[in-house]
Design an enzyme around this catalytic site. Sequence first.
Site, PDB file in Angstrom:
ATOM      1  N   ASP A 146      -8.196  45.250 -55.452  1.00  0.00           N
ATOM      2  CA  ASP A 146      -7.558  43.952 -55.293  1.00  0.00           C
ATOM      3  C   ASP A 146      -6.877  43.639 -56.624  1.00  0.00           C
ATOM      4  OD1 ASP A 146      -7.039  41.268 -54.523  1.00  0.00           O
ATOM      5  OD2 ASP A 146      -8.942  41.200 -53.420  1.00  0.00           O
TER       6      ASP A 146
ATOM      7  N   ASP B 266      -3.029  39.964 -54.240  1.00  0.00           N
ATOM      8  CA  ASP B 266      -3.403  38.564 -54.036  1.00  0.00           C
ATOM      9  C   ASP B 266      -2.167  37.655 -54.063  1.00  0.00           C
ATOM     10  OD1 ASP B 266      -5.750  36.702 -53.914  1.00  0.00           O
ATOM     11  OD2 ASP B 266      -4.846  35.896 -55.743  1.00  0.00           O
TER      12      ASP B 266
ATOM     13  N   GLU C 110      -1.178  39.769 -49.620  1.00  0.00           N
ATOM     14  CA  GLU C 110      -1.706  38.530 -49.048  1.00  0.00           C
ATOM     15  C   GLU C 110      -0.626  37.469 -49.161  1.00  0.00           C
ATOM     16  OE1 GLU C 110      -5.325  35.315 -49.506  1.00  0.00           O
ATOM     17  OE2 GLU C 110      -4.142  35.955 -51.218  1.00  0.00           O
TER      18      GLU C 110
ATOM     19  N   HIS D 228     -13.214  36.926 -47.307  1.00  0.00           N
ATOM     20  CA  HIS D 228     -14.104  36.173 -48.197  1.00  0.00           C
ATOM     21  C   HIS D 228     -13.682  34.714 -48.367  1.00  0.00           C
ATOM     22  CE1 HIS D 228     -10.636  37.439 -50.417  1.00  0.00           C
ATOM     23  NE2 HIS D 228     -10.928  36.545 -51.346  1.00  0.00           N
ATOM     24  N   ASP D 229     -12.573  34.311 -47.747  1.00  0.00           N
ATOM     25  CA  ASP D 229     -12.113  32.919 -47.835  1.00  0.00           C
ATOM     26  C   ASP D 229     -12.296  32.164 -46.520  1.00  0.00           C
ATOM     27  OD1 ASP D 229     -11.105  33.384 -50.442  1.00  0.00           O
ATOM     28  OD2 ASP D 229      -9.132  33.964 -49.676  1.00  0.00           O
TER      29      ASP D 229
HETATM   30  O1  TEU Z   1      -6.484  33.309 -51.662  1.00  0.00           O
HETATM   31  C1  TEU Z   1      -5.291  32.658 -51.482  1.00  0.00           C
HETATM   32  C2  TEU Z   1      -5.308  31.452 -50.650  1.00  0.00           C
HETATM   33  O2  TEU Z   1      -4.386  30.671 -50.711  1.00  0.00           O
HETATM   34  C3  TEU Z   1      -6.401  31.160 -49.724  1.00  0.00           C
HETATM   35  O3  TEU Z   1      -6.858  31.998 -48.817  1.00  0.00           O
HETATM   36  C4  TEU Z   1      -7.324  30.165 -50.299  1.00  0.00           C
HETATM   37  O4  TEU Z   1      -8.607  30.655 -50.492  1.00  0.00           O
HETATM   38  C5  TEU Z   1      -7.351  29.035 -49.313  1.00  0.00           C
HETATM   39  O5  TEU Z   1      -6.055  28.539 -49.213  1.00  0.00           O
HETATM   40  C6  TEU Z   1      -8.236  27.952 -49.760  1.00  0.00           C
HETATM   41  O6  TEU Z   1      -8.341  27.053 -48.690  1.00  0.00           O
HETATM   42  C7  TEU Z   1      -6.566  34.276 -52.652  1.00  0.00           C
HETATM   43  C8  TEU Z   1      -7.956  34.837 -52.694  1.00  0.00           C
HETATM   44  O7  TEU Z   1      -8.245  35.480 -51.491  1.00  0.00           O
HETATM   45  C9  TEU Z   1      -8.917  33.728 -53.008  1.00  0.00           C
HETATM   46  O8  TEU Z   1     -10.257  34.139 -52.973  1.00  0.00           O
HETATM   47  C10 TEU Z   1      -8.554  33.195 -54.370  1.00  0.00           C
HETATM   48  O9  TEU Z   1      -9.348  32.082 -54.673  1.00  0.00           O
HETATM   49  C11 TEU Z   1      -7.077  32.807 -54.461  1.00  0.00           C
HETATM   50  O10 TEU Z   1      -6.218  33.785 -53.925  1.00  0.00           O
HETATM   51  C12 TEU Z   1      -6.666  32.634 -55.907  1.00  0.00           C
HETATM   52  O11 TEU Z   1      -6.617  33.862 -56.551  1.00  0.00           O
END
Ligand code: TEU
Length: 547
Positions: A98, A199, A248, A322-323
């Site tokens: 990642d 990311d 992403e 994970h989100d």
């Molecule tokens: O996530 C980006 C993102 O915008 C989302 O999925 C976010 O977690 C969600 O909008 C919150 O409601 C990525 C990563 O997957 C995440 O874990 C990180 O926190 C984020 O980027 C910042 O690097």
Amino acid sequence: MASNDWRKSVVYQIYPKSFNDTSGSGQGDIRGVIEKLDYIRFLGADYIWLTPIYESPMYDNGYDISNYYEVNPQFGTKDDLRELLDKAHDAGIRVMMDIVINHTSTAHQWFVESSSSKDNAYRDYYIWKDGTYDVPPTNWESKFGGSAWEYDDDSNQYYLSLFDVTQADLNWENEDMRQKIYEMINYWIDFGVDGFRFDVINLISKGGFKDSDGEGKEFYTDGPKVHEYIHELNRHTFGGRDIMTVGEMSSTTIDHCLKYTHPDRNELNSVFNFHHLKVDYPGGEKWTLAAFDFIKLKRILMEWQVAMDEGNGWNAIFWCNHDQPRVVSRFGKDDTEENRVKSAKMLAIALHGLKGTPYIYQGEEIGMPNPKYERIDQYKDVESLNAFDTMREKGLDARMVLDILGAKSRDNSRSPMQWDSSRYGGFTEGEPWISVGKDYEKINAAQALEDKNSVFYTYKKLIELRHHYDILTYGDVKPYLLDDDHLFVYERNYSEETITVIANFRDVKVPYPQGVNTEGEVLISNYDDKVAGLRPFETMMLYRQNR
Ligand code: TEU
């Protein structure tokens, strides 16, 4: 590896901090991943994706990188990572890393330099703008709540941070910075990694810094130079090599995703988008309790499926990461053991029949539900803690706020992987950094492996089917019954073959659909037989040859 074509691959996502702890620290580690390679191999996944394991102060669990070249000692050493790559490769499993290059941690040396003075050579690596003490440069909001701008006393300027205040956005206009990023990615390619997940890569090009009528998204989402930058990244690093890439994409569009992934454009292989997961955000608001909108879910999924197929783009297909909360608790039902198992299998089959690269998030393959935390001190995620404060300030009652977090928090997916029925689900010998889900004694990998009817064997079979039937990879997609409130139905067609997926998303019995060909060999189902109608959550994948 079942095939040399990355398109036929299935990816297993690992969140190392919550996967398997071998040191007793209470946090998972790289050796913990090595220990479970046999498990992943048995499941059949082609790739593992490791969320960030680089040096980091961990305010956002590693998405705040302070050194791209070092492994966070909490996860182990670079030798451990080397060993993981070697052992994974021996087991026929490839490894995706990642990479977070929209921002770094404010503890990164670049930011330390950048914030030291306006004249520092690294100043321009980040986005600094003038403002006054109480009025930031624009009204943009951070994705984790509050202003997206942080004031720096010394220089009387603000830096941009679209996520946590400790995550400063990089300035992609700066050529030196871009070159350093490419060098770093090449370092990891030389190290032997097989792929990258980038990311929030569609946020790297910021276009104009003006006040917004909303949160500011329109200024930096799929920004003016984003395709140029990603193309340049491709040309300087992974392009032309056997490296699988997925971007992403936050709040993106189909048109942009076709550009990101069209093979002729040399940008990325595939994209994650999240529109289908916002169907339980009424009016765009995540922090509410709402049933999901099933019709909307189907319409969005199918719109993307068809358009990406027709335009020669490529989707990543997924329910969980994970989100996101656990899908069985979200779009399925986890109130009884029977419903949990039936609906988890339903969701698995419904997703794995689609076109794109399927992703399985640790625990999804055993139908792990949300952990059902009851107290605020069980939550660790910065986004959840900020949301808790904001909702409380708005006057919402604490019980209500906890119910909302219980359904929506990112920590729902970050509770420890449930390996067996021993203390803490076999995740750690120490004290886990985050509480183990309530049901670990019943729902765990050891139990799932023993029971041939478990959710695990549905996922294993789905991976086998993807490897075996080219139609699942290359076939086109035709939706049916988009307005039906119970059934999710689509067909895949490829040369002279057809696959039909029929999924009953509800826990009631319904008749077989009219106008859909329901004949053919049952490749997989979550019931043992076929009866006159479709039983609660009944789902099947049918195969026929049209000669
Ligand atoms: O996530 C980006 C993102 O915008 C989302 O999925 C976010 O977690 C969600 O909008 C919150 O409601 C990525 C990563 O997957 C995440 O874990 C990180 O926190 C984020 O980027 C910042 O690097």
